[in-house]
Design an enzyme around this catalytic site. Structure first.
Site, short mmCIF file in Angstrom:
data_model
loop_
_atom_site.label_atom_id
_atom_site.label_comp_id
_atom_site.label_asym_id
_atom_site.label_seq_id
_atom_site.Cartn_x
_atom_site.Cartn_y
_atom_site.Cartn_z
N GLY A 45 50.31 11.65 -62.23
CA GLY A 45 49.82 11.74 -63.60
C GLY A 45 48.55 12.56 -63.63
N CYS A 55 51.20 10.55 -55.57
CA CYS A 55 50.04 11.21 -56.16
C CYS A 55 49.14 10.21 -56.90
CB CYS A 55 50.51 12.36 -57.06
SG CYS A 55 49.20 13.47 -57.55
N TYR A 56 49.05 10.29 -58.21
CA TYR A 56 48.24 9.32 -58.97
C TYR A 56 48.69 7.89 -58.65
CZ TYR A 56 45.98 7.24 -63.11
OH TYR A 56 45.20 6.49 -63.96
N HIS A 83 54.16 15.63 -53.65
CA HIS A 83 55.30 15.33 -54.52
C HIS A 83 56.62 15.51 -53.78
CE1 HIS A 83 53.24 14.75 -58.39
NE2 HIS A 83 52.33 15.54 -57.84
N GLU A 122 59.44 14.79 -54.79
CA GLU A 122 60.54 15.02 -55.74
C GLU A 122 60.77 16.50 -56.04
OE1 GLU A 122 57.62 13.79 -56.30
OE2 GLU A 122 56.89 14.01 -58.35
N ASP A 168 75.48 19.18 -75.81
CA ASP A 168 74.60 18.00 -75.86
C ASP A 168 74.99 17.05 -76.99
OD1 ASP A 168 73.44 19.56 -73.96
OD2 ASP A 168 71.71 20.13 -75.18
N LYS A 184 70.33 19.59 -68.07
CA LYS A 184 71.56 20.20 -68.57
C LYS A 184 72.75 20.04 -67.60
CE LYS A 184 73.00 22.84 -72.01
NZ LYS A 184 72.56 22.55 -73.39
#
Ligand code: XMP
Length: 511
Positions: free
Chosen positions: A54, A81-82, A168, A170, A226, A367
């Site tokens: 964050g 991280c945060y 990170h 991810e 969508d 997507k």
């Protein structure tokens, strides 16, 4: 019962990527705002928690805090991280503030064994984005990794199964990120990879059915993937209590309105109203050249029609939208459950005066994941692989005034682009490919005569989420074929140019 990971969102730009990686690993996950209490989280019966990164500084005024109750749930925790800094502060470690941010790749060196490191190289590239840092880990924690600038780049308390990483895992740039996350999910939390898109469909349908009950829902269909996926999911959940509205605004591609309506009716037996509003849109666009004005007119007209149609329905309580993660501008992090929703949407901003509750089952997906859901729902290829199409339609691809004649030219040129991209196998490889009609005429020679006609630009881009894009290096002979066909077959066009701009600084659409 499949396992569940709860991700607590502290506002990182990449929280959704954590969820995505967990889904890709075959584990169900949910993102919840950092204002969710530990008791609420306990009621969700998580098998593991991930605390996201964050932008705030731990402990500063209004910075999101860690509910200490989360540490008592007895499930493995990974702070990123945060999230790691919150763990350090809460458990008695120390932090140092920094006004400068370290941003980008750096090298992680493993300094102690740790369950997260199983099979991970001793040194690997990781991606950082942080200001503050942990200087001393809390009692019971070992320092498990460092970087050239961080003495404590990772920490672990194996006993309590609490882990922190400053980088990170991810993001793709963290080379061992996926393995580290997998280690957390499978080695540490002991989860099984048993979640699939079919579980997503089942769970979403069941949740929506429960939430909506006997109420009615209205959904604006654009014909794109969508909103169609949303409609089909809702149809499964509540059947005929779903009311779909498709507005033919006269700004669609060749045959699009008919194709969409017949496909939706044939395949899915949806409760569908098609509104023929071509003239209303075109008359309001008469004489308008400014792109923003065009967008506003189209947006307002759409809302007007939508409201008119919704009034004809039984009492409607919910509005369903096909919002995807990249559409969600504002992080829900600090606002709790009643977050403000972005107004940019494929239908151009929706009626806020109607006081409808929102249903957005795809708001955590990307997507390509929506395409997987669509395939899971048995949708035809023509929908699953349909490229994105903007809400204002061809109006923002006819530069300058939008008239029936100019739309006619663009439709014909665009149809050739679509045909050739499909025939060559490029349609699925690119993010979008389309024609743009420029407000110019140029001189040409056809047969023995001089011509003075329109220019069509060909825009084909690669992208993963439309946030950034690059022009596609189409084979030259394909560009030549498209150009040749447009100039020969579309009356009024004597020149085709290929757009070689990336986004940023250009955008994908020209207006
Ligand atoms: P830009 O032109 O901003 O487009 O690079 C990014 C992506 O969004 C689509 N787009 C829109 N989609 N309503 C939409 O639903 C709009 O007003 C709109 N404008 C652009 C565009 O086609 C591309 O995929």
């Amino acid at each position: 019962m499949p396992g569940k990971v709860i991700i607590i969102d502290y506002g990182s730009q990449v929280t959704q990527l954590i969820a995505r990686r967990v889904r890709e690993a075959g584990v169900y996950s949910e993102i919840h705002s950092c204002v969710t209490t530990a008791e609420q989280v306990r009621a969700m019966r998580p098998d593991a928690l991930i605390l996201s990164g964050g932008p705030a500084s731990v402990g500063e005024e209004n910075a999101p805090a860690l509910d200490p109750g989360l540490l008592l749930l007895g499930v493995p925790i990974l702070g990123i991280c945060y999230g790691m800094q919150l763990l350090a502060q809460e458990l008695g470690g120390s932090l140092a503030r920094s006004l400068t941010r370290e941003y980008g790749p750096t090298e992680l060196t493993l300094t102690a064994p740790c369950a997260l490191w199983a099979g991970v190289q001793d040194a690997s590239r990781v991606w950082m984005s942080h200001g503050d840092k942990v200087t001393t880990p809390p009692p019971g924690f070992a320092v498990t990794g460092r970087t050239p600038t961080l003495a404590v780049a990772a920490m672990a308390d194996e006993e309590r199964k609490i882990y922190g990483v400053q980088f990170h895992p991810e993001v793709h740039h963290s080379v061992e990120g996926e393995r580290i996350l997998h280690n957390f999910l499978f080695q540490v939390a002991g989860l099984a990879a048993d979640w699939t898109m079919s579980s997503f469909v089942q769970r979403t349908v069941a949740e929506m059915a429960r939430r909506i009950g006997k109420s009615h829902v209205v959904c604006a269909l654009s014909g794109g993937i969508d909103s169609t996926v949303v409609a089909v999911l809702l149809h499964k959940a509540i059947g005929r209590n779903l009311h779909c509205i498709f507005v033919d605004n006269g700004l669609l591609r060749q045959n699009e309105a008919q194709d969409v309506a017949s496909c939706l009716r044939e395949y899915f037996d949806l409760n569908l109203t098609v509104v023929q509003a071509q003239q209303r849109f075109l008359s309001r666009l008469k004489g308008v050249e400014d792109p923003e004005k065009k967008r506003k007119i189209i947006g307002h007209t759409f809302i007007e029609i939508f409201e008119e149609e919704a009034k004809k329905l039984p009492q409607v309580d919910f509005l369903a939208q096909g919002t995807l993660y990249p559409d969600v501008i504002e992080s829900v992090s600090h606002k709790g459950p009643s977050a403000v929703i972005k107004s940019h949407h494929n239908v151009g901003g929706l009626p806020q005066t109607m006081h409808l509750k929102l249903i957005e089952p795809l708001r955590e997906l990307f997507k390509d994941e929506v395409r997987k859901v669509a395939a899971e729902l048995g949708m035809p290829e023509s929908i699953v692989w349909r490229q994105p199409f903007p809400g204002p339609g061809l109006a923002i691809r006819v530069l300058g005034e939008v008239t029936e004649d100019r739309l006619h030219i663009l439709r014909a040129a665009d149809s050739i682009v679509q045909q050739e991209l499909r025939a060559s196998g490029w349609y699925r490889k690119v993010w979008q490919g389309f024609a743009v009609l420029l407000p110019l005429r140029t001189v040409g020679v056809m047969g023995d005569g001089r011509t003075y006609e329109h220019v069509v630009a060909l825009r084909v881009v690669d992208s993963v989420d439309a946030m950034t894009a690059d022009w596609t290096r189409l084979p030259a002979d394909l560009v030549a074929r498209i150009s040749g066909r447009i100039i020969n077959e579309v009356q009024g066009v004597n020149r085709v140019v290929y757009d070689v701009s990336s986004k940023p600084p250009s955008t994908i659409e020209w207006e």
